[in-house]
Design a protein around this motif. Structure first.
Motif, short mmCIF file in Angstrom:
data_model
loop_
_atom_site.label_atom_id
_atom_site.label_comp_id
_atom_site.label_asym_id
_atom_site.label_seq_id
_atom_site.Cartn_x
_atom_site.Cartn_y
_atom_site.Cartn_z
N MET A 79 -21.04 31.90 11.44
CA MET A 79 -20.09 32.93 10.99
C MET A 79 -20.43 34.31 11.56
O MET A 79 -19.53 35.05 11.95
CB MET A 79 -20.03 32.97 9.46
N THR A 80 -21.71 34.64 11.63
CA THR A 80 -22.05 35.95 12.19
C THR A 80 -21.79 35.98 13.70
O THR A 80 -21.41 37.02 14.24
CB THR A 80 -23.51 36.35 11.90
N THR A 81 -21.96 34.84 14.36
CA THR A 81 -21.67 34.78 15.79
C THR A 81 -20.18 34.92 16.06
O THR A 81 -19.77 35.60 17.01
CB THR A 81 -22.22 33.47 16.40
N ILE A 82 -19.36 34.32 15.22
CA ILE A 82 -17.91 34.47 15.38
C ILE A 82 -17.53 35.94 15.25
O ILE A 82 -16.75 36.47 16.04
CB ILE A 82 -17.15 33.60 14.36
N THR A 83 -18.09 36.61 14.27
CA THR A 83 -17.82 38.05 14.08
C THR A 83 -18.29 38.85 15.28
O THR A 83 -17.57 39.72 15.79
CB THR A 83 -18.50 38.56 12.80
N LEU A 84 -19.50 38.56 15.76
CA LEU A 84 -20.03 39.26 16.92
C LEU A 84 -19.16 39.04 18.15
O LEU A 84 -18.87 39.98 18.90
CB LEU A 84 -21.46 38.82 17.22
N LYS A 85 -18.69 37.82 18.36
CA LYS A 85 -17.85 37.53 19.53
C LYS A 85 -16.55 38.29 19.45
O LYS A 85 -16.07 38.84 20.45
CB LYS A 85 -17.60 36.02 19.62
N ASP A 86 -15.96 38.37 18.27
CA ASP A 86 -14.73 39.14 18.09
C ASP A 86 -14.97 40.62 18.39
O ASP A 86 -14.17 41.27 19.06
CB ASP A 86 -14.17 38.97 16.68
N LEU A 87 -16.05 41.16 17.89
CA LEU A 87 -16.38 42.56 18.15
C LEU A 87 -16.69 42.79 19.63
O LEU A 87 -16.31 43.82 20.19
CB LEU A 87 -17.55 43.01 17.29
#
Length: 99
Positions: A79-87
């Motif tokens: 989940m944190t990687t998904i957020t990081l990728k979006d950012l």
């Protein structure tokens, strides 16, 4: 189950690395490379998501998973990687506009 969890962690970690590299490439002015790295991150996240889906389908079919700190860690990592990728995508867009 542990194999799927480790795959989830591995693919999420690879995606995170690609997303961070994309930001660094954009910062250096190489937007094309940044876009390629973001696509790599998406591909790696798709692999991680497939592992997550396998676990969810198993539980939905009656294979109850015991509480596992490793599974919680894997889910958090994803989940944190998904957020990081979006950012990272947004940051690349900003660098592209600045150039």
């Amino acid at each position: 189950m542990e194999e799927v969890i480790f795959q989830l962690i591995m693919h999420s970690g690879d995606a995170r690395s690609s997303a961070m590299e994309a930001i660094q490439s954009a910062k250096a002015g190489d937007i094309e490379k940044a876009r390629t790295l973001l696509e790599e991150a998406n591909e790696k996240l798709a692999l991680a998501h497939n592992g997550q889906t396998t676990l969810i389908q198993g539980e939905a079919s009656g294979q109850k998973a015991e509480f596992s700190l490793l599974l919680v860690h894997a889910q958090d990592h994803l989940m944190t990687t998904i957020t990081l990728k979006d950012l990272a995508g947004e940051i690349v867009d900003i660098y592209e506009r600045l150039n």
